[in-house]
Design an enzyme around this catalytic site. Structure first.
Site, mmCIF file in Angstrom:
data_model
loop_
_atom_site.group_PDB
_atom_site.id
_atom_site.type_symbol
_atom_site.label_atom_id
_atom_site.label_comp_id
_atom_site.label_asym_id
_atom_site.label_seq_id
_atom_site.Cartn_x
_atom_site.Cartn_y
_atom_site.Cartn_z
ATOM 1 N N GLU A 106 -25.174 46.353 -12.559
ATOM 2 C CA GLU A 106 -25.288 47.091 -11.302
ATOM 3 C C GLU A 106 -23.862 47.303 -10.781
ATOM 4 O OE1 GLU A 106 -27.976 44.533 -9.206
ATOM 5 O OE2 GLU A 106 -29.513 44.770 -10.753
ATOM 6 N N HIS A 118 -34.169 35.324 -4.913
ATOM 7 C CA HIS A 118 -33.473 36.438 -4.280
ATOM 8 C C HIS A 118 -33.406 36.316 -2.758
ATOM 9 C CE1 HIS A 118 -33.575 38.070 -8.235
ATOM 10 N NE2 HIS A 118 -33.296 39.317 -7.890
ATOM 11 N N TYR A 161 -39.716 47.252 -17.904
ATOM 12 C CA TYR A 161 -38.805 46.541 -17.006
ATOM 13 C C TYR A 161 -39.522 46.011 -15.770
ATOM 14 C CZ TYR A 161 -35.237 45.558 -13.552
ATOM 15 O OH TYR A 161 -34.496 44.933 -12.593
ATOM 16 N N ARG A 168 -13.219 68.526 30.408
ATOM 17 C CA ARG A 168 -13.395 69.907 29.992
ATOM 18 C C ARG A 168 -14.142 70.027 28.663
ATOM 19 N NH1 ARG A 168 -8.334 73.325 28.293
ATOM 20 N NH2 ARG A 168 -7.325 71.598 29.396
ATOM 21 N N ASN A 209 -37.558 45.868 -4.151
ATOM 22 C CA ASN A 209 -36.727 46.927 -4.721
ATOM 23 C C ASN A 209 -36.872 48.176 -3.849
ATOM 24 O OD1 ASN A 209 -36.298 48.017 -8.177
ATOM 25 N ND2 ASN A 209 -34.866 47.128 -6.768
ATOM 26 N N PHE A 268 -33.680 53.205 -5.699
ATOM 27 C CA PHE A 268 -33.320 52.094 -4.807
ATOM 28 C C PHE A 268 -31.893 52.191 -4.293
ATOM 29 C CE2 PHE A 268 -32.894 50.782 -9.291
ATOM 30 C CZ PHE A 268 -31.515 50.779 -9.373
ATOM 31 N N TYR A 288 -9.081 66.953 28.869
ATOM 32 C CA TYR A 288 -10.075 67.171 27.821
ATOM 33 C C TYR A 288 -11.328 66.313 27.997
ATOM 34 C CZ TYR A 288 -6.440 69.591 25.081
ATOM 35 O OH TYR A 288 -5.469 70.450 24.645
#
Length: 509
Positions: A411, A82, A52, A280, A194, A326, A277
């Site tokens: 994916e 990409h 791959y 405190r 990646n 990844f 609060y």
């Protein structure tokens, strides 16, 4: 000089590299691991094996075999296709962190890139040639593909870079420096994009900034406590010891030290029995935020030394395995936790601002105005703080609970970690402004009470703050004051530890 080896990088070292421009060098043994993993990749290509991302396409195209003569072109097409980042660029510090983290990951020797690739990343960081990386477009699984592709573009001489305070074309800067663009070989494009380096780089900057403002919040809260004649008994060490949280105990101690010589703090029963609060519970709330930030630090220090690309070349190149390192889920959850922690710190700060300006809640002039009625004073500062903390509540919605399938459902679960990291950064910026507003109001209130009655720590901080923002003697454009003080809090080298407080020189944060 900071030496990188893929395994021992710390957040403190990252701080030195990013903020102090410490140069980096590559460990010799790490470079040998890089060479061995590269030999394994070249063997796969020579033998024509089906692996791959080396001899196949990507994502849904993982079943498409790529011929030997096309493996280099495959990497070029990958980077260009990409590079779909959108929106404003990440801050330059984030992009520099991205370069360093990508380099450190490759030095682990599991990625199969040539030595010239890691050397170029080192040179970019050291020369201050920092990729311009759009901040939107990552799903946070399959790695930060879009942002890291913009980083990879710079290695091949394309895209844009930050250089000497300006954004320039990479080609122009390369010509100036005499650099030759790289031609990416088999797997190198995939190895560069990646991974989780975009979300992790943003996370590193977030952590550094969050750590700083948490220290500042204790100082400013202590000043507010004095200005409101707060009850110091709530910070008694035994109260916090019996609950048992270390961070809570440390915040209480810091408040006690910062107010130790104050003539403004009170004891229970002198003016009232209990404080609200927001005064405190400073140790409980600030301490819990510190716990969360400690969790974030732990996850980041693992991730900045992690191998997060795919496939990984293991066992001296004898085994190549496709996995899912990844996937950004660990950092996605950490960033969402950080968002909540800092949003809560800002929330309680805004409530203290309200107590400083509301005449029904204190004995100070209404809205700290020099002439109540004719002049509004700090009235709208509280509005601005309320707006910021309300915006934070929206941004604090966890990004990691969302997912959307991609690559034809190959994916099918993603982390949205980069979105979470970006939102955390915006929350930190908002929180910084809220703290600046509390600081302005606390300084004004202390002056009304009598500066000489304040603790030495408060007087020291007040003197420094007044160098940036003058006392309110008449209404003016307060947005300028808020922005100026926020910038000062970000950049001034004031010692926010307690090391220089008289009588407490041994104390360390």
């Amino acid at each position: 000089m900071i030496e990188l080896n893929g395994s021992t990088l710390t957040l403190e070292q990252m701080k030195g590299i990013i903020y102090e421009n410490e140069p980096i060098e590559i460990d010799t043994d790490s470079m040998e691991r890089v060479r061995k993993s590269r030999e394994a990749v070249e063997g796969i290509v020579t033998r024509g094996e089906t692996v791959y991302g080396i001899t196949t396409g990507f994502g849904k195209f993982s079943d498409v075999l790529i011929h030997n003569h096309d493996v280099d072109a495959l990497q070029l097409h990958l980077i260009r296709s990409h590079a779909c980042g959108l929106g404003d660029p990440f801050p330059e510090q984030v992009s520099k962190a991205m370069v360093v983290l990508r380099l450190n990951a490759l030095l682990k020797g599991f990625s199969g890139v040539r030595p010239c690739v890691v050397e170029r990343l080192r040179d970019l960081a050291n020369e201050g040639v920092i990729p311009v990386v759009p901040s939107q477009g990552s799903l946070g699984a399959s790695g930060d593909l879009a942002p890291l592709s913009h980083l990879a573009l710079v290695l091949i001489g394309e895209g844009e870079v930050h250089y000497k305070g300006k954004i320039k074309s990479t080609e122009q800067v390369y010509q100036q420096l005499g650099y030759t663009p790289l031609t990416l070989k088999a797997k190198e494009g995939l190895a560069l994009i990646n991974g989780t380096q975009a979300m992790t780089a943003m996370g590193v900057i977030n952590y550094i900034e969050a750590e700083r403002i948490l220290c500042q919040s204790d100082w400013i809260a202590a000043m507010t406590l004095e200005a409101l004649e707060g009850i110091i008994d709530a910070f008694h060490p035994e109260i916090h010891k019996v609950r048992g949280y270390r961070e809570q105990m440390e915040v209480a101690e810091r408040i006690r030290i910062l107010t130790s010589d104050s003539k403004l703090t009170t004891h229970q029963g002198e003016k009232r029995v209990q404080d609200a609060y927001s005064l405190r519970c400073i140790p409980q709330v600030h301490g819990a935020s510190r716990q969360s930030v400690a969790y974030v630090k732990d996850k980041l220090e693992i991730e900045i030394n992690a191998a997060t690309d795919n496939p990984l070349i293991l066992e001296d190149g004898n085994v190549v395995v496709s996995g899912g390192n990844f996937h950004g889920q660990p950092i996605a959850l950490a960033m969402d936790f950080l968002k909540i922690a800092i949003a809560e710190m800002a929330n309680i700060s805004e409530r203290r601002i309200e107590r400083l300006v509301n005449p029904q809640l204190n004995s100070l002039p209404a809205f700290l105005s020099p002439n109540p009625g004719l002049q509004s004073g700090a009235m709208i500062m509280q509005y601005a703080a309320a707006s910021l903390v309300s915006e934070n509540k929206t941004l604090a919605h966890p990004a990691s609970v969302d997912s959307i399938p991609s690559s034809a459902n190959q994916e099918d679960h993603v982390s949205m970690g980069t979105t979470g990291a970006r939102h955390a950064y915006q929350i930190i910026l908002n929180a910084q402004k809220v703290l600046a507003i509390e600081f302005i109001c606390a300084m004004q209130a202390l002056e009304y009470r009598g500066e000489a009655l304040a603790s030495s720590a408060a007087q020291k901080l007040l003197a420094r703050g007044r160098e940036v923002v003058p006392s309110i003697t008449e209404d003016r454009i307060f947005s300028k004051d808020i922005e100026a003080l926020s910038k000062w809090l970000t950049s001034d080298p004031f010692d926010w530890s307690l090391k220089r407080i008289v009588g407490h020189t041994e104390y360390k944060t």
